[in-house]
Each structure stands twice: as C-alpha cells, then as structure tokens.
Design a protein around this motif. Structure first.
Motif, PDB file in Angstrom:
ATOM      1  N   ASP A 257       0.854  -1.194   0.000  1.00 58.83           N
ATOM      2  CA  ASP A 257       0.000   0.000   0.000  1.00 58.83           C
ATOM      3  C   ASP A 257       0.883   1.234   0.000  1.00 58.83           C
ATOM      4  OD1 ASP A 257      -2.745   1.147   2.195  1.00 58.83           O
ATOM      5  OD2 ASP A 257      -1.832   2.037   0.420  1.00 58.83           O
ATOM      6  N   ASP A 258       0.773   2.045  -1.013  1.00 59.46           N
ATOM      7  CA  ASP A 258       1.480   3.340  -1.040  1.00 59.46           C
ATOM      8  C   ASP A 258       0.517   4.442  -1.436  1.00 59.46           C
ATOM      9  OD1 ASP A 258       3.263   3.081  -4.259  1.00 59.46           O
ATOM     10  OD2 ASP A 258       1.165   2.853  -3.712  1.00 59.46           O
ATOM     11  N   SER A 259      -0.763   4.232  -1.139  1.00 64.89           N
ATOM     12  CA  SER A 259      -1.794   5.169  -1.582  1.00 64.89           C
ATOM     13  C   SER A 259      -1.662   6.548  -0.950  1.00 64.89           C
ATOM     14  CB  SER A 259      -3.180   4.594  -1.276  1.00 64.89           C
ATOM     15  OG  SER A 259      -3.320   4.332   0.105  1.00 64.89           O
ATOM     16  N   GLN A 260      -1.007   6.654   0.205  1.00 68.75           N
ATOM     17  CA  GLN A 260      -0.880   7.953   0.860  1.00 68.75           C
ATOM     18  C   GLN A 260       0.536   8.515   0.765  1.00 68.75           C
ATOM     19  OE1 GLN A 260      -3.794   8.524   4.338  1.00 68.75           O
ATOM     20  NE2 GLN A 260      -3.058   6.453   4.680  1.00 68.75           N
ATOM     21  N   LEU A 261       1.340   7.945  -0.071  1.00 70.83           N
ATOM     22  CA  LEU A 261       2.704   8.434  -0.269  1.00 70.83           C
ATOM     23  C   LEU A 261       2.702   9.511  -1.363  1.00 70.83           C
ATOM     24  CD1 LEU A 261       5.712   7.722   0.595  1.00 70.83           C
ATOM     25  CD2 LEU A 261       5.821   6.499  -1.592  1.00 70.83           C
ATOM     26  N   PRO A 262       3.159  10.723  -1.049  1.00 70.75           N
ATOM     27  CA  PRO A 262       3.239  11.777  -2.091  1.00 70.75           C
ATOM     28  C   PRO A 262       4.346  11.437  -3.088  1.00 70.75           C
ATOM     29  CG  PRO A 262       3.323  12.693   0.152  1.00 70.75           C
ATOM     30  CD  PRO A 262       3.584  11.226   0.268  1.00 70.75           C
ATOM     31  N   LYS A 263       3.977  10.743  -4.110  1.00 69.97           N
ATOM     32  CA  LYS A 263       4.983  10.118  -4.983  1.00 69.97           C
ATOM     33  C   LYS A 263       5.767  11.127  -5.838  1.00 69.97           C
ATOM     34  CE  LYS A 263       2.183   5.932  -5.280  1.00 69.97           C
ATOM     35  NZ  LYS A 263       1.063   6.534  -4.517  1.00 69.97           N
ATOM     36  N   ASP A 264       5.297  12.374  -5.882  1.00 74.91           N
ATOM     37  CA  ASP A 264       6.070  13.364  -6.639  1.00 74.91           C
ATOM     38  C   ASP A 264       7.358  13.736  -5.915  1.00 74.91           C
ATOM     39  OD1 ASP A 264       4.437  16.459  -5.629  1.00 74.91           O
ATOM     40  OD2 ASP A 264       4.576  14.526  -4.600  1.00 74.91           O
ATOM     41  N   ARG A 265       7.404  13.481  -4.603  1.00 72.13           N
ATOM     42  CA  ARG A 265       8.614  13.870  -3.858  1.00 72.13           C
ATOM     43  C   ARG A 265       9.128  12.783  -2.927  1.00 72.13           C
ATOM     44  NH1 ARG A 265       8.139  17.257  -0.314  1.00 72.13           N
ATOM     45  NH2 ARG A 265       5.892  17.173   0.030  1.00 72.13           N
ATOM     46  N   PHE A 266       8.279  11.841  -2.565  1.00 73.36           N
ATOM     47  CA  PHE A 266       8.667  10.776  -1.638  1.00 73.36           C
ATOM     48  C   PHE A 266       8.897   9.476  -2.419  1.00 73.36           C
ATOM     49  CE2 PHE A 266       7.556  12.196   2.807  1.00 73.36           C
ATOM     50  CZ  PHE A 266       7.185  13.485   2.488  1.00 73.36           C
ATOM     51  N   SER A 267       9.911   8.749  -1.996  1.00 71.38           N
ATOM     52  CA  SER A 267      10.126   7.409  -2.547  1.00 71.38           C
ATOM     53  C   SER A 267      10.638   6.506  -1.438  1.00 71.38           C
ATOM     54  CB  SER A 267      11.121   7.441  -3.710  1.00 71.38           C
ATOM     55  OG  SER A 267      12.399   7.850  -3.251  1.00 71.38           O
ATOM     56  N   ALA A 268      10.398   5.227  -1.586  1.00 72.00           N
ATOM     57  CA  ALA A 268      10.861   4.274  -0.578  1.00 72.00           C
ATOM     58  C   ALA A 268      11.193   2.968  -1.269  1.00 72.00           C
ATOM     59  CB  ALA A 268       9.789   4.039   0.485  1.00 72.00           C
ATOM     60  N   GLU A 269      12.154   2.287  -0.696  1.00 68.20           N
ATOM     61  CA  GLU A 269      12.506   0.978  -1.226  1.00 68.20           C
ATOM     62  C   GLU A 269      12.890   0.054  -0.090  1.00 68.20           C
ATOM     63  OE1 GLU A 269      15.706   1.531  -3.968  1.00 68.20           O
ATOM     64  OE2 GLU A 269      17.156   2.062  -2.423  1.00 68.20           O
ATOM     65  N   ARG A 270      12.761  -1.221  -0.363  1.00 69.39           N
ATOM     66  CA  ARG A 270      13.129  -2.234   0.620  1.00 69.39           C
ATOM     67  C   ARG A 270      13.826  -3.356  -0.137  1.00 69.39           C
ATOM     68  NH1 ARG A 270       9.521  -6.066   4.648  1.00 69.39           N
ATOM     69  NH2 ARG A 270      11.204  -6.449   6.152  1.00 69.39           N
ATOM     70  N   LEU A 271      15.083  -3.146  -0.363  1.00 69.41           N
ATOM     71  CA  LEU A 271      15.860  -4.126  -1.108  1.00 69.41           C
ATOM     72  C   LEU A 271      16.088  -5.358  -0.243  1.00 69.41           C
ATOM     73  CD1 LEU A 271      18.450  -1.695  -2.713  1.00 69.41           C
ATOM     74  CD2 LEU A 271      16.368  -2.642  -3.726  1.00 69.41           C
ATOM     75  N   LYS A 272      16.022  -6.517  -0.853  1.00 69.10           N
ATOM     76  CA  LYS A 272      16.281  -7.800  -0.198  1.00 69.10           C
ATOM     77  C   LYS A 272      15.309  -8.091   0.946  1.00 69.10           C
ATOM     78  CE  LYS A 272      21.217  -7.560  -1.324  1.00 69.10           C
ATOM     79  NZ  LYS A 272      22.609  -7.575  -0.804  1.00 69.10           N
ATOM     80  N   GLY A 273      14.235  -7.325   1.025  1.00 72.60           N
ATOM     81  CA  GLY A 273      13.210  -7.627   2.020  1.00 72.60           C
ATOM     82  C   GLY A 273      13.606  -7.406   3.460  1.00 72.60           C
ATOM     83  N   VAL A 274      14.662  -6.625   3.702  1.00 73.61           N
ATOM     84  CA  VAL A 274      15.078  -6.378   5.091  1.00 73.61           C
ATOM     85  C   VAL A 274      15.062  -4.880   5.368  1.00 73.61           C
ATOM     86  CG1 VAL A 274      16.855  -6.781   6.837  1.00 73.61           C
ATOM     87  CG2 VAL A 274      16.447  -8.489   5.058  1.00 73.61           C
ATOM     88  N   ASP A 275      16.226  -4.216   5.217  1.00 74.21           N
ATOM     89  CA  ASP A 275      16.317  -2.775   5.469  1.00 74.21           C
ATOM     90  C   ASP A 275      15.479  -1.994   4.474  1.00 74.21           C
ATOM     91  OD1 ASP A 275      19.819  -2.489   6.516  1.00 74.21           O
ATOM     92  OD2 ASP A 275      18.137  -3.699   7.245  1.00 74.21           O
ATOM     93  N   SER A 276      15.121  -0.790   4.892  1.00 71.46           N
ATOM     94  CA  SER A 276      14.358   0.087   4.008  1.00 71.46           C
ATOM     95  C   SER A 276      14.877   1.511   4.118  1.00 71.46           C
ATOM     96  CB  SER A 276      12.879   0.058   4.385  1.00 71.46           C
ATOM     97  OG  SER A 276      12.123   0.946   3.583  1.00 71.46           O
ATOM     98  N   THR A 277      14.750   2.260   3.020  1.00 75.55           N
ATOM     99  CA  THR A 277      15.052   3.689   3.047  1.00 75.55           C
ATOM    100  C   THR A 277      13.851   4.461   2.534  1.00 75.55           C
ATOM    101  OG1 THR A 277      16.052   3.563   0.851  1.00 75.55           O
ATOM    102  CG2 THR A 277      17.538   3.383   2.733  1.00 75.55           C
ATOM    103  N   LEU A 278      13.638   5.615   3.127  1.00 75.63           N
ATOM    104  CA  LEU A 278      12.600   6.545   2.709  1.00 75.63           C
ATOM    105  C   LEU A 278      13.304   7.841   2.306  1.00 75.63           C
ATOM    106  CD1 LEU A 278       9.506   7.333   2.580  1.00 75.63           C
ATOM    107  CD2 LEU A 278       9.801   8.205   4.906  1.00 75.63           C
ATOM    108  N   LYS A 279      13.005   8.350   1.124  1.00 75.60           N
ATOM    109  CA  LYS A 279      13.660   9.553   0.637  1.00 75.60           C
ATOM    110  C   LYS A 279      12.637  10.632   0.332  1.00 75.60           C
ATOM    111  CE  LYS A 279      17.459   6.952  -1.487  1.00 75.60           C
ATOM    112  NZ  LYS A 279      18.170   6.618  -2.748  1.00 75.60           N
ATOM    113  N   ILE A 280      13.046  11.865   0.584  1.00 73.91           N
ATOM    114  CA  ILE A 280      12.242  13.027   0.232  1.00 73.91           C
ATOM    115  C   ILE A 280      13.107  13.922  -0.653  1.00 73.91           C
ATOM    116  CG2 ILE A 280      10.812  14.924   1.039  1.00 73.91           C
ATOM    117  CD1 ILE A 280      10.718  13.607   3.792  1.00 73.91           C
TER     118      ILE A 280
END
Lengths: 115, 114
Positions: free
Chosen positions: A56-79
């Motif tokens: 679910d990413d329906s509330q993520l402002p995708k024009d400026r926010f991004s997130a990833e979870r590589l390998k299913g463990v750690d995650s980063t959120l970027k603005i």
C-alpha cells in the motif's frame, strides 16, 4: 530481541534539499511500514511493504517521496525535494506476516525539521 | 475527515485512581482496535487490542471496552501509576484499507500525579 532501528534520529535541512531515512526492522518481520507523524497528530501510514514488495502506497506523495526495501530487510525513505510541511517525525514499524492483528513494533523515529 | 477521534487532548489523574481514555470512530468496517502508548523521543509501544467480535479485553491493569453500536472504545487503567504518564493513541484497522493499515487518533496526554 533487538527492536526496530532507525537513523538518523534528528535531521535539519533547508527546503528543496533532499533527505533519506534508514530503517532496520526486527529480524524475521516480513512487513515494514513507514509512518509520518506531524506535531499534534497521530501517525499516518505512508507506505507498507511485504518482504520487498509494496502492499500500500496510496498515501505516499509520490512526486517527492520514494521508498525501497531491497532484499526484504532494510528500508530507506527519501524526500526530494523537501517542503516546509514535511517537518514531522518519520516512524518505521515492522510486524510478522501480513495479518491485521499482528502487532506493529515501532522504532524511535527520525525527527525532520525543514527550514 | 478523521475516522478515529480522541476528543480529549489531555487528562490528569491522581496516582492510584482510575484513568479512562476515550476514542470514537466513524468507519463501521473497522474490525480491530488497538491502544499504543508513547513516551517522548520514543516510538509508540503496543499496549492492548480488541477484536470487533468482543466487547472487553483485559491485561493486568489495562482494560479496553468496545461499544460497537456507539462506535466507541475506552481504555481503563486501574490503578494509575506515575509511570503511566505518556501519550495514548487509539488506532483501528480493517476499514477498507490494506490489512495492517492502522488509522490513528490524535492522542491523549495522560498525566498521573503522585
């Protein structure tokens, strides 16, 4: 058992700059969440991962926010770029396989101030 | 449009007495409710939960009551202790969003005075 780890704990940036937050969930927790908590409000879900897929990413402002979870463990959120209204605490949480009744365990959060 | 409402921003209680924190919701599809407790500079910590098929759940000093017809739930803390001083968030899930998508209220700051 180690809890959810987040870094940095605090970040101050100027508007239009970029920022990234890191989260390491509890070992074995397949589901990871990023919440935004604005002062005086409750946490609001931004994005939910199951392993490394987005549920679910329906509330993520995708024009400026991004997130990833590589390998299913750690995650980063970027603005990128940040706005004044992005000032908030960004909370990461994790839980066991996707069930509505599974307890979500929260990290201490990253307090972002945008000047 | 707030689906989960905590109308009391703060509550002050004497140590040893009962603390009652209230929460109202508007979405009748919610089927699971939780209370989280938050200390300053820490993330929320799960406290207690209740399924919509129940009307009461108890865990030590903490009891959650659910009144589905009134769309209201409450958290009772008996007896209250100074260490209970924190912000309490009511949350709900199952309201048509993805599983695990918790909708939080704004929180109630509880102060327990010695």
């Amino acid at each position: 058992e180690a809890g959810v780890a987040q870094s940095p704990r605090y970040k101050i940036i100027e508007k239009r700059q970029s920022v990234a937050f890191w989260c390491n969930p509890i070992s074995g927790h397949a589901t990871l969440y990023w919440y935004q908590q604005i002062l005086g409000q409750g946490p609001k879900l931004l994005i939910q991962f199951q392993n490394n897929g987005v549920v679910d990413d329906s509330q993520l402002p995708k024009d400026r926010f991004s997130a990833e979870r590589l390998k299913g463990v750690d995650s980063t959120l970027k603005i990128q770029p940040a706005k004044l209204e992005d000032s908030a605490v960004y909370l990461c949480a994790s839980s066991l396989p996707l069930e509505a009744t599974d307890t979500q365990y929260f990290g201490p959060g990253t307090r972002l101030t945008v000047l | 449009d707030q689906q989960v409402k905590q109308n009391s921003p703060s509550l002050s209680v004497q140590e040893g007495r009962i603390s009652i924190l209230n929460c109202d919701y508007t979405n009748s599809m919610f089927d699971y409710f939780l209370w989280y407790k938050k200390y300053p500079a820490e993330g929320p910590t799960f406290l207690i939960s209740i399924s919509s098929i129940k009307d009461k759940n108890e865990d030590g000093r903490f009891t959650v009551f659910l009144n589905k017809s009134a769309k209201h739930l409450s958290l009772h803390i008996v007896p209250s202790q100074p260490g209970d001083s924190a912000v309490y968030f009511c949350a709900a899930s199952g309201g048509g969003g993805s599983q695990g998508n918790l909708i939080f209220g704004k929180g109630t700051k509880l102060s327990v005075k010695p």
